[in-house]
Enzyme design. Sequence first.
Site, mmCIF file in Angstrom:
data_model
loop_
_atom_site.group_PDB
_atom_site.id
_atom_site.type_symbol
_atom_site.label_atom_id
_atom_site.label_comp_id
_atom_site.label_asym_id
_atom_site.label_seq_id
_atom_site.Cartn_x
_atom_site.Cartn_y
_atom_site.Cartn_z
ATOM 1 N NE ARG A 42 -13.087 127.346 85.777
ATOM 2 C CZ ARG A 42 -13.588 126.223 85.262
ATOM 3 N NH1 ARG A 42 -12.775 125.232 84.931
ATOM 4 N NH2 ARG A 42 -14.890 126.078 85.094
ATOM 5 C CD GLU B 118 16.014 137.359 74.383
ATOM 6 O OE1 GLU B 118 15.501 138.467 74.191
ATOM 7 O OE2 GLU B 118 15.683 136.335 73.756
HETATM 8 N N1 LIG Z 1 4.620 130.170 79.361
HETATM 9 C C1 LIG Z 1 4.877 130.833 78.443
HETATM 10 C C2 LIG Z 1 5.060 131.614 77.285
HETATM 11 C C3 LIG Z 1 5.913 132.691 77.001
HETATM 12 C C4 LIG Z 1 6.994 133.312 77.798
HETATM 13 C C5 LIG Z 1 7.323 132.840 79.070
HETATM 14 C C6 LIG Z 1 8.378 133.406 79.786
HETATM 15 C C7 LIG Z 1 9.116 134.444 79.202
HETATM 16 C C8 LIG Z 1 10.239 135.221 79.597
HETATM 17 C C9 LIG Z 1 10.515 136.085 78.590
HETATM 18 N N2 LIG Z 1 9.649 135.885 77.584
HETATM 19 C C10 LIG Z 1 8.785 134.901 77.943
HETATM 20 C C11 LIG Z 1 7.727 134.335 77.221
HETATM 21 N N3 LIG Z 1 5.666 133.100 75.739
HETATM 22 N N4 LIG Z 1 4.684 132.330 75.228
HETATM 23 C C12 LIG Z 1 4.304 131.415 76.130
HETATM 24 N N5 LIG Z 1 3.327 130.448 75.912
#
Ligand SMILES: N#Cc1c(-c2ccc3cc[nH]c3c2)n[nH]c1N
Length: 250
Positions: free
Chosen positions: A161, A119
Site C-alpha cells: 500500500r 521451531e
Molecule cells: N514474524 C513473526 C512472528 C512469529 C513466528 C514467525 C515464524 C515462525 C515459525 C514458526 N513459528 C513462527 C512464529 N510469531 N510471532 C511473530 N510476531
Amino acid sequence: MRIDIISIFPEYFTPLEVSLVGKARERGILDIRLHQLRDWTHDVHKTVDDTPYGGGPGMVMKPEVWGEAIDAVIAQGGPEGAGLPRMIVPTPSGRPFTQRVALEYAREPWLLFTPARYEGIDARVVDEYRSRLRVDEVSIGDYVLAGGEAAVLVIVETVARLLPGVIGNAQSVADDSFAPGPMENLLEGPVYTKPPVWRGHPVPEILLSGHHARIARWRRDQALRRTFEMRPDLIARLDPESLDERDREV
Ligand SMILES: N#Cc1c(-c2ccc3cc[nH]c3c2)n[nH]c1N
C-alpha cells in the site's frame, strides 16, 4: 517491486491474489512469485525438518533444503539493476516490524521472504546469507504464531500500500497512523460517513461545518486523545517539538 516467497504452504498466500495487492499485481506494480520449499528436497518424503541438536521439543527446518531453495531463487535473478534480494525472515525473536520499516522495504526492488514453520530454520541459514545478502529478522508483534506465513501476509500488504500508484489517494498514506511526520506515534481518530444521524447517533457537528482548519484541529485532538487512551506508550515517544500549545491542553 519483485517479491519471492519460499514456503511449505504456498497456498497460504492466496489472499495476495485479491484486493489491493491483487490489483497491484494485475497492474504490474508488484511481481509476486511463490515457491514450494519441498521442491528442493531429495527424499521420497520431501523432508524439510529434523530433531533439534541439544534436544528439546519440536523440529527444526533443515539448512540444506533452505540453502538450495534460496540459491535457486537468487539464481533466477531479479529486476534489472536490482542486484541481490533483501531477505526477510519472520521470527518472534526479530526486530519489530513497524511502519518505518515498511517504508524502508517499499523502496527495495526485490524482497525474498523465508517464512518458517516448526521451531524455525537452522540458524546457520541466516549466518550463511548474511555474508551475501542484507538479511532482516523481523517480528510483527509480541505473540507467537504457528509459522511465518501470516507475518509475510501482513508485511506484504503493509508494504504494497506504500508503493506509488497502489493507493489512489497518496494523502491517505501520508495521514496514516505511525507514518513518519505529524502523525508518527499517533493513532487515527474516529471516522464517519452518511447518514448524519444513525440510530440516534449524530456525526460530530464540526465535521459538517466545512471549516477545514477547525476540522483538522478536531481530528488532531481526537488522535491525541485516542493515543493517550489506547497507547500511552506512544505518547512518551512524541517529539515535544512536534506539539503545539493546543496539543498540550488535550
Ligand atoms: N514474524 C513473526 C512472528 C512469529 C513466528 C514467525 C515464524 C515462525 C515459525 C514458526 N513459528 C513462527 C512464529 N510469531 N510471532 C511473530 N510476531
